[in-house]
Write an enzyme that holds these catalytic residues in place. Structure first.
Site, PDB file in Angstrom:
ATOM      1  N   HIS A  92       0.829  -1.212   0.000  1.00 16.44           N
ATOM      2  CA  HIS A  92       0.000   0.000   0.000  1.00 16.44           C
ATOM      3  C   HIS A  92       0.864   1.264   0.000  1.00 16.44           C
ATOM      4  CE1 HIS A  92      -3.411  -2.608   0.499  1.00 16.44           C
ATOM      5  NE2 HIS A  92      -3.047  -2.987   1.703  1.00 16.44           N
ATOM      6  N   ASP A 106      -5.149  -8.130  -3.256  1.00 16.01           N
ATOM      7  CA  ASP A 106      -5.471  -7.939  -1.843  1.00 16.01           C
ATOM      8  C   ASP A 106      -6.744  -8.673  -1.422  1.00 16.01           C
ATOM      9  OD1 ASP A 106      -5.416  -7.077   0.760  1.00 16.01           O
ATOM     10  OD2 ASP A 106      -5.408  -4.949   0.310  1.00 16.01           O
TER      11      ASP A 106
END
Length: 456
Positions: free
Chosen positions: A270, A321
């Site tokens: 991220h 994810d």
């Protein structure tokens, strides 16, 4: 398994090769790239280097649809989504994990991913009691990979605390938790099992985040894995950044850069909320930013500073994810479109030498993803694995005369299934747009979902 592939256009490090032929050996390694032996009858259309999915939690695919309703407080965010995830974990069995992982890997392959890194933090029984075999829930991931044929990097997660203050894990987190000693036993067992995996399998480590692991835990992970990939969540949420700064005296990415040997083995997942100094220094470190644009948008995380990071020659790769959607094209499109909205410009992420927005993003994501998961892939060249993706050429916007425009058409314009063929280390796992074991894998997933729906 050795073979050859003919393609009307091949994307190589030197540019496009017309009427190209790729040869690979029994180990799935490319041995030749050229024109000799081109077969126009059997040729695929546009052949690209395979894409690594550098960050996935496979089990979350089965949650799609469970967390898209607003909660009773009138506002939803990552933290309310996490509570839904915890409730889902209460009914998940090893058999469910395998069925879901196989389906996810199938969908990845059909979307154009050739390999996957499982950021695996699900270790224990629903009440937190360890299984007799500490790798009980890693083995379903291995079994799924053996069936799907996708390349696998396994990243067992160390998750020790419920927050930076060292508080104990709550009920929803107990399936994740390990002390350093327990994690070392887990890693040793997984390393033992890895001997049975294909030669392209890779094993790394994943200290979950600065919220869940202290400095001693990070050091223990690095000691266990002196050469493989190291992945860690960092700066996904504003609340996380504030908590880390309050407890450690620095923002998450800054703390990692100043206190850990962050280099090309590291992948910061991220890294959404960085200041200008962190952005420049992460780019200079040689590490990979693990971007998951679709999930980050779904969770309302924020927008990664991609324009400045790539201008500083930062490396990045793509992850799915939460697996709310599985699409290489959508991840790339979301990454670029977020920058267009933030900067009110078009074709933000490209340069004067490439110009094509889609090709610029695709090539860099393929190389960065391969680096992040410790896989010699991401480019079509001798000595690299035959991780290859062919685009259909029977769809007009995927068959423009200029091959760069074919990638642009896929990333920005195609709603149809664009991938025709996929090879992972030479294993031909998608044929004519469908995974070669689609029927069996989809059938088991449907049964698992029926059981989960009844249990929930």
């Amino acid at each position: 398994m050795a073979g050859t592939i003919s393609a009307r256009q091949v994307l190589t490090p030197q540019g496009w090769l017309a009427n190209g032929v790729i040869a690979f050996d029994d180990a799935g390694t490319i041995t030749a790239v050229g024109n000799e032996g081109f077969d126009p009858v059997q040729a695929v259309g546009t052949l690209l280097p395979g894409m690594a999915n550098l960050h996935t939690h496979s089990f979350q695919r089965a949650m799609a649809g469970l967390a898209e309703s607003r909660g009773p407080q009138g506002a939803d965010d990552f933290w309310t989504w996490r509570q839904v995830m915890y409730r889902f974990l209460e009914v998940l069995t090893p058999e469910h994990v395998e069925a879901i992982a196989a389906l996810v890997q199938l969908e990845m392959a059909e979307a154009g991913y050739t390999s996957s890194a499982e950021f695996h933090y699900l270790h224990h029984q629903p009440d937190g009691t360890p299984y007799a075999d500490p790798a009980e829930l890693s083995q379903p991931i291995f079994a799924a990979s053996a069936e799907s044929g996708i390349g696998l990097t396994h990243l067992p997660v160390l998750y020790t605390y419920g927050g930076l203050d060292g508080r104990e894990l709550k009920s929803g987190q107990r399936r994740f938790g390990n002390t350093v000693d327990e994690y070392e036993a887990l890693y040793a067992r997984i390393a033992q099992l890895a001997a049975q995996m294909p030669a392209d399998f890779r094993l790394g480590v994943a200290p979950h985040s600065l919220r869940a692991v202290d400095r001693a835990g990070i050091d223990a992970c690095m000691a266990l894995c002196p050469e493989g990939p190291i992945h860690i969540h960092a700066a996904e949420q504003v609340k996380e950044v504030e908590e880390v700064e309050a407890h450690l005296g620095a923002r998450p990415v800054r703390w990692l850069l100043d206190n850990c040997p962050v280099d090309n083995r590291w992948c910061l997942i991220h890294a959404t909320h960085m200041d200008a100094g962190e952005t420049a220094d992460l780019a200079a470190s040689g590490a990979v930013a693990g971007l998951c644009p679709t999930t980050e948008a779904n969770l309302g995380d924020g927008i990664f500073p991609a324009r400045d990071y790539l201008a500083a020659e930062g490396r990045f790769g793509l992850g799915s994810d939460s697996n709310i959607r599985l699409s290489v094209a959508e991840e790339l499109r979301m990454l670029e479109v977020s920058q267009r909205l933030a900067h009110r410009q078009r074709a933000v992420l490209t340069d004067d030498s490439t110009r094509s927005n889609g090709r610029y993003l695709y090539e860099r994501a393929a190389r960065g993803g391969a680096q992040a998961i410790g896989r010699r892939a991401g480019t079509i060249a001798v000595g690299h694995l035959a991780d290859l993706v062919a685009l259909r050429d029977d769809v007009p916007i995927l068959n423009w005369p200029q091959p760069d425009q074919r990638i642009d058409g896929w990333v920005f314009g195609s709603e149809q299934r664009a991938v025709s063929e996929v090879w992972s280390a030479g294993r031909h796992i998608v044929r004519n747009g469908e995974h070669f074991r689609a029927q069996a894998i989809r059938g088991r997933f449907a049964l698992a979902m029926d059981q989960l729906m009844r249990a929930l």
